[in-house]
Design a protein around this motif. Sequence first.
Motif, short mmCIF file in Angstrom:
data_model
loop_
_atom_site.label_atom_id
_atom_site.label_comp_id
_atom_site.label_asym_id
_atom_site.label_seq_id
_atom_site.Cartn_x
_atom_site.Cartn_y
_atom_site.Cartn_z
N GLU A 69 0.81 -1.22 0.00
CA GLU A 69 0.00 0.00 0.00
C GLU A 69 0.85 1.27 0.00
O GLU A 69 0.40 2.32 -0.48
N THR A 70 2.06 1.20 0.55
CA THR A 70 2.89 2.41 0.67
C THR A 70 4.01 2.48 -0.37
O THR A 70 4.56 3.56 -0.59
N ARG A 71 4.33 1.39 -1.00
CA ARG A 71 5.42 1.41 -1.99
C ARG A 71 5.16 2.36 -3.15
O ARG A 71 6.09 3.01 -3.65
N PRO A 72 3.90 2.51 -3.65
CA PRO A 72 3.66 3.45 -4.74
C PRO A 72 3.94 4.91 -4.38
O PRO A 72 4.01 5.76 -5.28
N ALA A 73 4.11 5.22 -3.10
CA ALA A 73 4.36 6.60 -2.68
C ALA A 73 5.72 7.10 -3.18
O ALA A 73 5.96 8.31 -3.21
N GLY A 74 6.60 6.17 -3.56
CA GLY A 74 7.90 6.57 -4.08
C GLY A 74 9.01 6.42 -3.05
O GLY A 74 8.86 5.72 -2.04
N LYS A 75 10.12 7.09 -3.28
CA LYS A 75 11.25 6.99 -2.38
C LYS A 75 10.91 7.64 -1.05
O LYS A 75 10.40 8.76 -1.00
N ALA A 76 11.20 6.92 0.03
CA ALA A 76 10.80 7.38 1.36
C ALA A 76 12.01 7.67 2.23
O ALA A 76 13.05 7.02 2.13
N ALA A 77 11.83 8.66 3.09
CA ALA A 77 12.76 8.88 4.20
C ALA A 77 12.01 8.46 5.47
O ALA A 77 10.90 8.93 5.71
N VAL A 78 12.60 7.57 6.23
CA VAL A 78 11.92 7.02 7.39
C VAL A 78 12.63 7.47 8.67
O VAL A 78 13.86 7.36 8.77
N VAL A 79 11.85 7.94 9.62
CA VAL A 79 12.39 8.34 10.92
C VAL A 79 12.57 7.08 11.76
O VAL A 79 11.62 6.31 11.95
N VAL A 80 13.79 6.85 12.25
CA VAL A 80 14.08 5.61 12.95
C VAL A 80 14.89 5.83 14.22
O VAL A 80 15.67 6.77 14.32
N LYS A 81 14.67 4.95 15.16
CA LYS A 81 15.56 4.81 16.31
C LYS A 81 16.64 3.81 15.91
O LYS A 81 16.58 3.21 14.83
N GLY A 82 17.61 3.60 16.77
CA GLY A 82 18.69 2.68 16.43
C GLY A 82 18.21 1.28 16.19
O GLY A 82 18.65 0.60 15.25
N CYS A 83 17.28 0.79 17.05
CA CYS A 83 16.77 -0.57 16.88
C CYS A 83 15.95 -0.68 15.60
O CYS A 83 15.97 -1.72 14.92
N ASP A 84 15.21 0.38 15.25
CA ASP A 84 14.42 0.36 14.02
C ASP A 84 15.34 0.26 12.80
O ASP A 84 15.05 -0.46 11.83
N ALA A 85 16.43 1.03 12.83
CA ALA A 85 17.37 1.03 11.70
C ALA A 85 17.91 -0.36 11.43
O ALA A 85 18.14 -0.75 10.28
N ARG A 86 18.09 -1.14 12.49
CA ARG A 86 18.59 -2.51 12.31
C ARG A 86 17.61 -3.36 11.50
O ARG A 86 18.01 -4.25 10.75
#
Length: 296
Positions: free
Chosen positions: A64-81
């Motif tokens: 559902e979100t992939r068609p939105a295009g290139k994304a910048a995602v806000v992450v914590k350290g554990c999320d980035a992993r």
Amino acid sequence: MEKQLRETAKRLLSDRTVDVVIGYGRLETGAIGPVFITDPDQTDQLVWNTECHQNLIVYLTRKETRPAGKAAVVVKGCDARAAVVLVNESQLNREQFLLIGMVCSGMADQKKAGNPSDLPLYAKCETCTAHAPTTVDILIGDPASAPAPLSKEDRMQKGNYAKLAKIKALSPEDRLDFWKKEFSRCIKCYACRQSCPICYCNRCVADKNRPIRIDTSSTLKGNFAWNILRAFHLAGRCVGCGACSAACPVGIDLDLLNLSLAIPAEEHFNFVSGSDWGTAPLIGTFSEEDREDFIR
């Protein structure tokens, strides 16, 4: 940090570096949840505080979100992993997203009663080794202000590690009773699966009905089968973000179950899930240097 986050998001959208920023915002219900910003003038919706516990990487694999295009995602350290795991498992293209890492001192346990500003941290945050993300494209905050990672020995005495040690010290019968009580509360809502970025199968084994592998109703047998199967599927892959436990409406401490498999991965193979880009997955990878002294 919140001001810097908003400025960064506005710049990324204004210069078309990304098409959408996936971050945290205040929802109509008053809770903090995901927001999808495509207009540079709307970046003031973004917030950053101790209520930003959800792992937003989960949206990168959603159709559902992939068609939105290139994304910048806000992450914590554990999320980035989690993003690292998905790239290493060929589920994401590294060129299709950016990671905005936030230096984090831990998230508030919102299931505990009290004012959000006074809530205790999640037990998993006490032993986190990724307060300052190292695998991100943009880092916001001062890494020196983040809690220093605990040594492996110190971790074993705190947080979920200490909880798990107490459970392991019980007799086999008492350990079984503990998990029976935990899993008896499961209502098979699958919130744990939906909130986990590492659960990316298009069709989960729990949804298959020809044949039925797991009881679809909330029975103790089916609940055991579901939770144990999911834990094994996450072995060597779970990044310890705690999204599953935070999402569980009945408060099952799923972090403990996942941690019980993450500890042997680190002890026997010196493997920490999602710590480095390009690292081969633990499960399914053979090395002649692997230790064998734990095999019975």
